[in-house]
Design an enzyme around this catalytic site. Structure first.
Site, PDB file in Angstrom:
ATOM      1  N   ASP A  43       0.905  -1.103  -0.002  1.00 58.37           N
ATOM      2  CA  ASP A  43       0.132  -0.147   0.102  1.00 58.37           C
ATOM      3  C   ASP A  43       0.837   1.153   0.025  1.00 58.37           C
ATOM      4  O   ASP A  43       2.112   1.197   0.316  1.00 58.37           O
ATOM      5  CB  ASP A  43      -0.760  -0.042   1.563  1.00 58.37           C
ATOM      6  CG  ASP A  43      -2.007  -0.594   1.146  1.00 58.37           C
ATOM      7  OD1 ASP A  43      -2.638  -1.180  -0.018  1.00 58.37           O
ATOM      8  OD2 ASP A  43      -2.779  -0.918   2.297  1.00 58.37           O
TER       9      ASP A  43
ATOM     10  N   LYS B 287      -4.032   3.014  -3.380  1.00 57.37           N
ATOM     11  CA  LYS B 287      -5.112   3.899  -3.842  1.00 57.37           C
ATOM     12  C   LYS B 287      -4.867   5.115  -3.633  1.00 57.37           C
ATOM     13  O   LYS B 287      -4.779   5.688  -2.440  1.00 57.37           O
ATOM     14  CB  LYS B 287      -6.610   3.311  -3.103  1.00 57.37           C
ATOM     15  CG  LYS B 287      -6.753   1.866  -3.159  1.00 57.37           C
ATOM     16  CD  LYS B 287      -8.139   1.513  -2.229  1.00 57.37           C
ATOM     17  CE  LYS B 287      -7.943   0.171  -1.999  1.00 57.37           C
ATOM     18  NZ  LYS B 287      -8.272  -0.185  -0.593  1.00 57.37           N
TER      19      LYS B 287
ATOM     20  N   MET C 172      -8.138   8.728   9.248  1.00 58.77           N
ATOM     21  CA  MET C 172      -8.666   9.147   7.612  1.00 58.77           C
ATOM     22  C   MET C 172      -9.333  10.585   7.963  1.00 58.77           C
ATOM     23  O   MET C 172     -10.268  10.797   7.106  1.00 58.77           O
ATOM     24  CB  MET C 172      -9.512   8.243   7.046  1.00 58.77           C
ATOM     25  CG  MET C 172      -8.532   6.772   6.700  1.00 58.77           C
ATOM     26  SD  MET C 172      -9.530   5.864   5.951  1.00 58.77           S
ATOM     27  CE  MET C 172     -10.314   4.955   7.127  1.00 58.77           C
TER      28      MET C 172
HETATM   29  N1  SAH Z   1      -4.950  -0.287   8.788  1.00 57.85           N
HETATM   30  C1  SAH Z   1      -4.365   1.132   9.220  1.00 57.85           C
HETATM   31  C2  SAH Z   1      -5.403   2.159   8.909  1.00 57.85           C
HETATM   32  C3  SAH Z   1      -5.317   2.321   7.415  1.00 57.85           C
HETATM   33  S1  SAH Z   1      -6.489   3.825   7.220  1.00 57.85           S
HETATM   34  C4  SAH Z   1      -3.956   1.037  10.333  1.00 57.85           C
HETATM   35  O1  SAH Z   1      -4.199  -0.165  11.258  1.00 57.85           O
HETATM   36  O2  SAH Z   1      -3.068   1.821  11.010  1.00 57.85           O
HETATM   37  C5  SAH Z   1      -5.419   5.106   6.873  1.00 57.85           C
HETATM   38  C6  SAH Z   1      -5.347   5.879   7.961  1.00 57.85           C
HETATM   39  O3  SAH Z   1      -4.728   5.498   9.085  1.00 57.85           O
HETATM   40  C7  SAH Z   1      -4.743   7.160   7.772  1.00 57.85           C
HETATM   41  O4  SAH Z   1      -5.698   8.131   6.960  1.00 57.85           O
HETATM   42  C8  SAH Z   1      -4.308   7.864   8.976  1.00 57.85           C
HETATM   43  O5  SAH Z   1      -5.476   8.401   9.548  1.00 57.85           O
HETATM   44  C9  SAH Z   1      -4.067   6.814   9.664  1.00 57.85           C
HETATM   45  N2  SAH Z   1      -2.668   6.430   9.719  1.00 57.85           N
HETATM   46  C10 SAH Z   1      -1.798   5.265   8.915  1.00 57.85           C
HETATM   47  N3  SAH Z   1      -0.480   5.229   9.407  1.00 57.85           N
HETATM   48  C11 SAH Z   1      -0.372   6.813  10.256  1.00 57.85           C
HETATM   49  C12 SAH Z   1       0.743   7.275  10.538  1.00 57.85           C
HETATM   50  N4  SAH Z   1       2.014   6.721  10.410  1.00 57.85           N
HETATM   51  N5  SAH Z   1       0.618   8.411  11.228  1.00 57.85           N
HETATM   52  C13 SAH Z   1      -0.641   8.992  11.401  1.00 57.85           C
HETATM   53  N6  SAH Z   1      -1.813   8.323  10.947  1.00 57.85           N
HETATM   54  C14 SAH Z   1      -1.609   7.090  10.298  1.00 57.85           C
END
Ligand code: SAH
Length: 470
Positions: A255, A277, A388
């Site tokens: 991803d 995406k 998000m």
């Molecule tokens: N499966 C992922 C989430 C995917 S949705 C998880 O468990 O973390 C994507 C969202 O995750 C982003 O829009 C953001 O809000 C958050 N996110 C993912 N990585 C991040 C990071 N390193 N720092 C802050 N937010 C993060």
């Protein structure tokens, strides 16, 4: 080579330990695990040994050492702590060509005890030839950390099925079959403690291999898929299981949220396929599902690497539905979700005995419908983490306040948590929109709402005040 590494079978064999102190206890404990018949000779023994003697776990001869004690034994350990006595024990044993170890004295020993990693029946022995025991131990620690805890369980699992495989497959096919088992979903399932599913997957793999073999088609067997959580970004936050599977995957579908530093931990020659995406790249979820199935059908080991955890806003649920429907074996490896990564990296405890009795992970993505219970999210004494959410920050703030959250409710926005570029912006519901806009915050970022975000700010302040004092 200074030594020949061998493994001694000592079950029910007589072994002599001379000495009754702490050093002897350590050697006796080790020897007991082999099922040896232990005799301890010493004028005095510590309570632990006395207890074992009382329980019939060893024979105790209450006397000073004499050369005839070694006669008829399979191995001798001199653990008296007295160099002269150890030397006498060693001389008596060598006289009769009996293997002898004098603890901490390689010159008086004909064998030495290695550092061991015990995942029985898998045993790893490490020796520095007595030159650098600390180094040997360090090597052992590194192996302990890297080797799966249930390595022994996999060895037994395989042992129980050797006959069946021998019946089903010709010699030439067996090795590659076992390699797929060890390096695939079946092995990973056993490591995860799920032997029941592993057993079923094994049967299926064996059947498929048998059929394709007899049909004369290459016999690549079934492909499989590892749904792996890559964590929030820092590669050191990958789990050991994620690392192990990344080392054996043939193809990696990753991803946008998976940084290069994480990809670098994968097998060098694995094919890397970006399926993020993002605007301009229209890989849809349907396309990703198709690709997963496509690669698995080629007989490949496919790692589906997702940011954070696959089951937290990761659509992992949809992917395993597709895999299950297609009969493709898969395993899910959890990852540290962004909220947990961000919390640790900013010293914001998501729950707190006084301030937050629960924590909620919410998607800030779909705000147009009424699926979220804003009243519940606006309540106090809890922490709410929006994933998000940066794009919709003004709406989220508005809805929370409309539902009763106070304007001075502390919040924090964490951008690119755990990555080198991490930024944390603190404020309140009243100030955060302007702060985030001024700082040009971009995804990925999290919004954390709750008193706990102010708590961490207070901590940070204390530290900086301390800094000013020093
Ligand atoms: N499966 C992922 C989430 C995917 S949705 C998880 O468990 O973390 C994507 C969202 O995750 C982003 O829009 C953001 O809000 C958050 N996110 C993912 N990585 C991040 C990071 N390193 N720092 C802050 N937010 C993060």
């Amino acid at each position: 080579m200074d030594y020949l590494p061998v493994f001694l079978q000592l079950r029910d064999r007589p072994v002599l330990v001379v000495g009754g102190g702490r050093v002897a206890v350590r050697k006796v404990e080790l020897l007991r695990r082999t099922g040896a018949k232990i005799t301890v000779v010493a004028p005095e023994i510590v309570d632990e040994l006395r207890k074992l003697a009382f329980e019939g776990e060893l024979r105790y001869i209450d006397t000073v050492f004499a050369p005839e004690h070694v006669t008829g034994t399979a191995a001798v350990v001199a653990a008296t702590g007295v160099p002269d006595v150890n030397a006498a024990v060693s001389a008596a044993a060598r006289e009769q060509n009996i293997p002898v170890n004098a603890v901490d004295d390689p010159t008086a020993s004909t064998f030495i005890f290695p550092a061991i990693v015990d995942r029985s029946p898998i045993l790893i022995a490490i020796s520095s030839g007595g030159q650098a025991p600390v180094l040997a131990r360090r090597v052992r620690e590194q192996m302990e950390a890297f080797l799966p805890a249930r390595l022994g369980a996999l060895a037994r699992f395989m042992g129980e099925r050797r006959k069946a495989v021998k019946r089903a497959l010709r010699t030439a096919a067996r090795r590659s079959f076992w390699e797929r088992i060890v390096g695939g979903v079946v092995g990973a399932r056993v490591f995860a403690g799920d032997e029941a599913t592993a057993g079923k997957d094994f049967e299926r793999e064996l059947r498929t291999t048998h059929l394709t073999r007899s049909a004369g088609t290459g016999g690549l067997g079934l492909g499989e898929c590892y749904l792996i959580g890559a964590g929030p970004g820092d590669p050191d936050l990958l789990t050991l299981r994620a690392l192990q599977l990344l080392q054996q995957a043939d193809v990696i579908l990753y991803d946008r949220l998976v940084p290069t530093a994480v990809l670098e931990r994968a097998r060098r020659d694995a094919e890397r396929v970006f399926v993020g995406k993002q605007p301009g790249n229209h890989t849809t979820q349907e396309r990703i599902n198709e690709l997963l199935v496509h690669y698995a059908r080629l007989g490949l080991r496919v790692a589906r690497l997702k940011g954070g955890d696959p089951f937290i806003f990761g659509r992992g649920g949809e992917e395993i539905e597709v895999l299950a429907a297609q009969g493709i074996p898969y395993i899910v490896v959890p990852g540290i979700t962004a909220a947990l990564g961000a919390a640790a990296a900013t010293n914001i405890p998501l729950t707190h005995r006084k301030l937050a009795q629960s924590v909620t992970f919410v998607t800030g993505h779909v705000l147009d419908d009424e699926s979220l219970d804003w009243k519940a999210l606006a309540r106090g004494r809890q922490t709410v983490v929006f994933y998000m959410g940066v794009g919709h920050l003004p709406q989220i703030v508005f809805r929370l306040q409309a539902a009763g959250a106070p304007v001075d409710q502390p919040v924090a926005v964490v951008e690119r948590a755990t990555l080198p570029e991490q930024r944390t912006l603190r404020g309140t519901l009243g100030t955060i929109v302007d702060t985030v806009q001024a700082a040009n915050v971009a995804p990925p970022a999290l919004l954390i709402v709750g008193e706990v975000t102010a708590l961490a700010a207070a901590d940070a302040l204390m530290v900086s005040e301390l800094g000013a004092l020093v």
